[in-house]
Motif scaffolding. Structure first.
Motif, PDB file in Angstrom:
ATOM      1  N   PRO A 115       0.820  -1.215   0.000  1.00 36.01           N
ATOM      2  CA  PRO A 115       0.000   0.000   0.000  1.00 36.01           C
ATOM      3  C   PRO A 115       0.855   1.267   0.000  1.00 36.01           C
TER       4      PRO A 115
ATOM      5  N   TYR B  63       0.470   5.799  -0.764  1.00 40.13           N
ATOM      6  CA  TYR B  63      -0.474   6.889  -0.969  1.00 40.13           C
ATOM      7  C   TYR B  63      -0.553   7.251  -2.441  1.00 40.13           C
TER       8      TYR B  63
ATOM      9  N   THR C 203      -6.044   2.167   3.875  1.00 38.35           N
ATOM     10  CA  THR C 203      -5.876   3.508   3.327  1.00 38.35           C
ATOM     11  C   THR C 203      -4.552   4.081   3.806  1.00 38.35           C
ATOM     12  N   VAL C 204      -3.927   4.873   2.934  1.00 35.38           N
ATOM     13  CA  VAL C 204      -2.636   5.487   3.236  1.00 35.38           C
ATOM     14  C   VAL C 204      -2.770   6.989   3.073  1.00 35.38           C
ATOM     15  N   LYS C 205      -2.352   7.735   4.086  1.00 32.12           N
ATOM     16  CA  LYS C 205      -2.413   9.187   4.063  1.00 32.12           C
ATOM     17  C   LYS C 205      -1.170   9.754   3.375  1.00 32.12           C
TER      18      LYS C 205
ATOM     19  N   GLY D 285       2.159   9.078   4.841  1.00 27.02           N
ATOM     20  CA  GLY D 285       2.584   7.692   4.926  1.00 27.02           C
ATOM     21  C   GLY D 285       1.892   6.887   6.001  1.00 27.02           C
ATOM     22  N   SER D 286       1.138   7.519   6.884  1.00 30.19           N
ATOM     23  CA  SER D 286       0.414   6.771   7.911  1.00 30.19           C
ATOM     24  C   SER D 286      -0.638   5.880   7.266  1.00 30.19           C
ATOM     25  N   MET D 287      -0.857   4.728   7.879  1.00 29.65           N
ATOM     26  CA  MET D 287      -1.677   3.689   7.258  1.00 29.65           C
ATOM     27  C   MET D 287      -2.785   3.250   8.206  1.00 29.65           C
TER      28      MET D 287
ATOM     29  N   LYS E 105       7.287   4.606   9.852  1.00 29.05           N
ATOM     30  CA  LYS E 105       7.348   5.859   9.119  1.00 29.05           C
ATOM     31  C   LYS E 105       8.451   6.732   9.694  1.00 29.05           C
TER      32      LYS E 105
END
Length: 305
Positions: A60, A62, A185-187, A190-192, A207
């Motif tokens: 995954p 972004y 979902t990936v912001k 990089g947060s998931m 991250k």
């Protein structure tokens, strides 16, 4: 050209492909395929024994929202479908099928090329491209797939996986399986998130913060480290440690490579670090050397023993 699972098919193709995206060994309508898009009339698995033991999950990342494949609402065979505004928090259970050789090499709904040997999937309402963890509820096996297509449009099927993904879940010979689909979902930072909850994938680097210049204490006790990576499990950290030690050899001198376990608000992480260095110049020199050897995600930081 749109996917075989999109709402943009010509009417004649829609009639001939009443099964929607292929559902494994389920038979397609009899007779020749007049759509001119496919060289075979019935979907099937590839010949030979495709080994999926070494096939990795989709990774995954972004991606900014795209228009391709996300028209909403859309209609297929007289039934209306709506694309979700966001995949955040999505989780559902239902029946998974698979599609393979008939669609191999043709365009998906977002314009990519379908590859039955990759970890991908078709879904009626998830925004694409997106990612999902799919779990076979009969055997507990899970995979991560990239959702880049529309379908399946027959029966109560929830998701169509590529042949490879279905084989990794162990249902390619049966054609269908009971599954749970949870969106990943990936912001932009990089947060998931998995179905709306924070997620750190096993073996995935933590991250990293943006690289910045660090201040060094004047005292002799101060120290800097070049951090090569940070992992949620120890095994990949130790492998990275061994790789770095092999590269540095005896030249590492007083700057050994260590794995440091650190407990954070997101869980325990295993940080691979070279050091300590008494000044920033020495740390930066080592960082440049290691980046030339392939450690391109390194950062310089202060990290006490």
């Amino acid at each position: 050209m749109r996917s075989t699972c999109s709402d943009f098919w010509p009417a004649v193709a829609a009639v001939l492909l009443l099964a929607g995206c292929a559902s494994g060994p389920a038979p397609a309508p009899a007779g020749p395929d007049h759509s001119s898009r496919y060289t075979i009339t019935q979907d099937r698995a590839p010949s030979g024994n495709f080994d999926v033991s070494g096939l990795s999950d989709a990774v995954p990342v972004y991606q900014a929202p795209a228009r391709a494949g996300n028209k909403s609402p859309y209609t297929v065979w007289g039934k209306h479908y709506t694309v979700m505004g966001s995949n955040d928090g999505y989780v559902a259970r239902g029946t998974a099928s698979w599609y393979g050789e008939k669609f191999h090499g043709h365009k998906t709904s977002n314009g990519e090329t379908f590859d039955m040997y990759q970890m991908s999937a078709a879904h009626k309402s998830m925004r694409i491209p997106g990612y999902a963890r799919v779990t076979n509820l009969d055997n507990g096996q899970s995979v991560i797939v990239r959702v880049n297509d529309r379908g399946p449009f027959h029966g109560d099927r929830l998701i169509d996986l590529s042949y490879a993904a279905a084989k990794k879940l162990g249902y390619q010979s049966r054609g269908t399986a009971r599954v749970e689909v949870a969106a990943i979902t990936v912001k932009p930072d990089g947060s998931m998130f998995l179905a709306g909850q924070p997620l750190v994938l096993e073996g995935r680097p933590e991250k990293q913060p943006a690289q910045r210049t660090v201040a060094v204490n004047d005292g002799a006790g101060g120290g800097l480290f070049v951090q090569l990576g940070s992992f949620s499990t120890r095994d990949p950290a130790e492998k990275m440690q061994s790789r770095a030690m092999n590269i540095l050899g005896s030249s590492s001198g007083n700057n050994p490579v260590r794995v440091r376990a650190v407990d954070t608000g997101s869980g325990r992480f295993h940080r691979v670090q070279v050091g300590p260095f008494q000044d920033e110049g020495s740390a930066r020199t080592m960082q440049s050397r290691l980046e030339a050897e392939g450690f391109r995600q390194s950062i310089v930081l202060t990290d006490s023993d």
